[in-house]
Design an enzyme around this catalytic site. Structure first.
Site, PDB file in Angstrom:
ATOM      1  N   LYS A  50      -4.680   9.241  -8.373  1.00  0.00           N
ATOM      2  CA  LYS A  50      -4.609   7.785  -7.453  1.00  0.00           C
ATOM      3  C   LYS A  50      -6.144   7.163  -8.002  1.00  0.00           C
ATOM      4  O   LYS A  50      -7.193   7.762  -7.276  1.00  0.00           O
ATOM      5  CB  LYS A  50      -4.428   7.687  -6.146  1.00  0.00           C
ATOM      6  CG  LYS A  50      -4.463   6.415  -5.552  1.00  0.00           C
ATOM      7  CD  LYS A  50      -3.886   6.658  -4.093  1.00  0.00           C
ATOM      8  CE  LYS A  50      -3.886   5.432  -3.407  1.00  0.00           C
ATOM      9  NZ  LYS A  50      -5.386   4.612  -3.042  1.00  0.00           N
ATOM     10  N   LYS A 103      -3.811  13.159  -0.142  1.00  0.00           N
ATOM     11  CA  LYS A 103      -5.323  13.061  -0.262  1.00  0.00           C
ATOM     12  C   LYS A 103      -5.994  14.343   0.174  1.00  0.00           C
ATOM     13  O   LYS A 103      -5.389  14.884   0.823  1.00  0.00           O
ATOM     14  CB  LYS A 103      -5.702  11.675   0.415  1.00  0.00           C
ATOM     15  CG  LYS A 103      -5.250  10.415   0.155  1.00  0.00           C
ATOM     16  CD  LYS A 103      -5.900   9.193   0.636  1.00  0.00           C
ATOM     17  CE  LYS A 103      -5.678   7.916  -0.116  1.00  0.00           C
ATOM     18  NZ  LYS A 103      -6.297   6.867   0.603  1.00  0.00           N
ATOM     19  N   SER A 148       1.027  -1.323   0.013  1.00  0.00           N
ATOM     20  CA  SER A 148      -0.110  -0.061  -0.100  1.00  0.00           C
ATOM     21  C   SER A 148       0.899   1.157   0.106  1.00  0.00           C
ATOM     22  O   SER A 148       2.196   1.035   0.338  1.00  0.00           O
ATOM     23  CB  SER A 148      -0.757   0.057   1.044  1.00  0.00           C
ATOM     24  OG  SER A 148      -1.615  -1.265   1.481  1.00  0.00           O
ATOM     25  N   LEU A 149       0.109   2.336  -0.197  1.00  0.00           N
ATOM     26  CA  LEU A 149       0.980   3.650  -0.358  1.00  0.00           C
ATOM     27  C   LEU A 149       0.705   4.394   1.156  1.00  0.00           C
ATOM     28  O   LEU A 149      -0.299   4.078   1.720  1.00  0.00           O
ATOM     29  CB  LEU A 149       0.324   4.580  -1.159  1.00  0.00           C
ATOM     30  CG  LEU A 149       0.904   4.336  -2.671  1.00  0.00           C
ATOM     31  CD1 LEU A 149      -0.114   5.026  -3.532  1.00  0.00           C
ATOM     32  CD2 LEU A 149       2.211   4.476  -3.027  1.00  0.00           C
ATOM     33  N   LYS A 177       5.578   9.824  -7.068  1.00  0.00           N
ATOM     34  CA  LYS A 177       6.653   9.011  -7.250  1.00  0.00           C
ATOM     35  C   LYS A 177       8.017   9.662  -7.587  1.00  0.00           C
ATOM     36  O   LYS A 177       8.158  10.167  -8.665  1.00  0.00           O
ATOM     37  CB  LYS A 177       6.298   7.986  -8.482  1.00  0.00           C
ATOM     38  CG  LYS A 177       5.010   7.352  -8.155  1.00  0.00           C
ATOM     39  CD  LYS A 177       4.429   6.153  -8.990  1.00  0.00           C
ATOM     40  CE  LYS A 177       2.958   5.932  -8.879  1.00  0.00           C
ATOM     41  NZ  LYS A 177       2.713   4.767  -9.851  1.00  0.00           N
ATOM     42  N   GLU A 230      -4.890  -0.867 -12.293  1.00  0.00           N
ATOM     43  CA  GLU A 230      -6.015  -0.575 -11.377  1.00  0.00           C
ATOM     44  C   GLU A 230      -7.349  -0.544 -12.605  1.00  0.00           C
ATOM     45  O   GLU A 230      -7.137   0.179 -13.695  1.00  0.00           O
ATOM     46  CB  GLU A 230      -6.009   0.996 -11.048  1.00  0.00           C
ATOM     47  CG  GLU A 230      -6.978   1.089 -10.107  1.00  0.00           C
ATOM     48  CD  GLU A 230      -6.769   0.981  -8.456  1.00  0.00           C
ATOM     49  OE1 GLU A 230      -5.622   0.045  -8.391  1.00  0.00           O
ATOM     50  OE2 GLU A 230      -7.316   0.899  -7.544  1.00  0.00           O
TER      51      GLU A 230
HETATM   52  S1  IVH Z   1       1.547   3.162  -7.063  1.00  0.00           S
HETATM   53  C1  IVH Z   1       3.131   0.197  -3.291  1.00  0.00           C
HETATM   54  N1  IVH Z   1      -0.233   4.478  -8.619  1.00  0.00           N
HETATM   55  O1  IVH Z   1      -3.561   2.569  -4.663  1.00  0.00           O
HETATM   56  C2  IVH Z   1       1.746   0.359  -4.243  1.00  0.00           C
HETATM   57  N2  IVH Z   1      -1.223   2.968  -6.891  1.00  0.00           N
HETATM   58  O2  IVH Z   1      -2.562   2.316  -1.850  1.00  0.00           O
HETATM   59  C3  IVH Z   1       2.220   1.302  -5.093  1.00  0.00           C
HETATM   60  N3  IVH Z   1      -3.764   2.936  -6.998  1.00  0.00           N
HETATM   61  O3  IVH Z   1      -2.778  -0.923  -4.197  1.00  0.00           O
HETATM   62  C4  IVH Z   1       1.292   1.862  -6.001  1.00  0.00           C
HETATM   63  N4  IVH Z   1      -3.875   4.702  -8.704  1.00  0.00           N
HETATM   64  O4  IVH Z   1      -4.038  -0.281  -6.482  1.00  0.00           O
HETATM   65  C5  IVH Z   1      -0.138   3.638  -7.667  1.00  0.00           C
HETATM   66  N5  IVH Z   1      -1.521   5.861 -10.048  1.00  0.00           N
HETATM   67  C6  IVH Z   1      -1.305   4.939  -8.749  1.00  0.00           C
HETATM   68  C7  IVH Z   1      -2.488   4.482  -8.443  1.00  0.00           C
HETATM   69  C8  IVH Z   1      -2.288   3.393  -7.413  1.00  0.00           C
HETATM   70  C9  IVH Z   1      -4.399   3.621  -7.632  1.00  0.00           C
HETATM   71  C10 IVH Z   1      -3.910   1.876  -6.066  1.00  0.00           C
HETATM   72  C11 IVH Z   1      -3.168   0.601  -6.259  1.00  0.00           C
HETATM   73  C12 IVH Z   1      -2.629   0.306  -4.906  1.00  0.00           C
HETATM   74  C13 IVH Z   1      -3.301   1.366  -4.010  1.00  0.00           C
HETATM   75  C14 IVH Z   1      -2.116   1.916  -3.154  1.00  0.00           C
END
Ligand code: IVH
Length: 239
Positions: free
Chosen positions: A47, A239, A11-12, A215, A103
């Protein structure tokens, strides 16, 4: 069927204001032993509020696609994902092995039309996407007109290389994947203005997004920073 991801789907961490973003940037420099004032380039993109997926290709052929599940093992949705428009089943000039992360979501207009036709309505585009992806009959998934974006690589063979985050996006685009619009930011001011612009236009968008993901561009630094048990130290959701 269950599918094990090449590497865990983590997760982020989140920041909720400017102060917390500065804290996040400070921690990066502390960890790397750099002066606090060192600036770094980041990409910024929405996101997407959908369902995380992981897609494995061998020699350019789509082998499996799985939901996030518990982050280690997901559910096999291979046949369903193949029905999505613009989803590459065969890659040209592909690396030997590639696991792509993305996603799946439902656009707002598709969601409204679908709900009009259903007696038992979905509560949100996200629920509708989840229900449509988990169908036993891929023909139903196809009719639901789902969309997707890819945003990362879960693992790859050594013939798939890049040094910067945005280079990865361009390589994924080159292979035929849908990648969301992103911005290269060279300062915190640029990151914040991308966020403000997103905030003021989010209700005009045809998809749900629950923030912006920043990122770190330099993937050599990303490797040095590594992960906590929760997620990467080099990416954060605003957020
Ligand atoms: S980067 C370590 N980029 O958000 C995970 N995630 O909380 C790095 N998500 O499970 C993910 N849009 O399914 C990334 N542009 C985006 C995203 C994204 C949606 C979702 C993803 C992940 C969750 C992370």
């Amino acid at each position: 069927k269950k599918v094990k991801h090449m590497n865990p789907m983590l997760s982020l961490s989140n920041v909720f204001d400017e102060k917390e973003l500065f804290e996040f940037l400070k921690k990066i420099n502390n960890f790397l032993g750099l002066p606090e004032s060192t600036t770094h380039a980041f990409t910024a993109e929405p996101k997407i509020d959908g369902l995380g997926i992981s897609i494995l290709y061998k020699e350019g052929k789509l082998i499996t696609c799985a939901t996030r599940g518990d982050g280690i093992v997901g559910e096999d949705i291979t046949e369903n994902i193949k029905t999505l428009k613009n989803f590459p089943v065969e890659l040209q000039n592909a690396p030997k092995l590639l696991e792509v992360r993305g996603e799946v979501y439902m656009k707002h207009d598709v969601f409204s039309t679908l709900n009009e036709s259903l007696e038992k309505k979905f509560a949100s585009p996200r629920n509708a996407a989840a229900g449509s992806l988990r169908q036993l009959d891929p023909e139903i998934t196809k009719q639901r007109n789902l969309s997707y974006f890819v945003y990362g690589v879960g693992g790859a063979s050594e013939d798939f290389t890049y040094l910067l985050q945005h280079e990865m996006y361009e390589k994924l685009k080159g292979l035929g994947f849908c990648v969301n619009d992103y911005k290269q930011c060279n300062s915190v001011q640029e990151m914040l203005s991308f966020y403000q612009n997103f905030e003021s236009t989010r209700f005009q968008k045809n998809f749900d997004a629950d923030g912006i993901v920043y990122k770190l561009e330099d993937l050599t630094l990303c490797k040095r920073l590594g992960f906590t048990a929760h997620g990467p130290r080099f990416q954060v959701a605003h957020k």
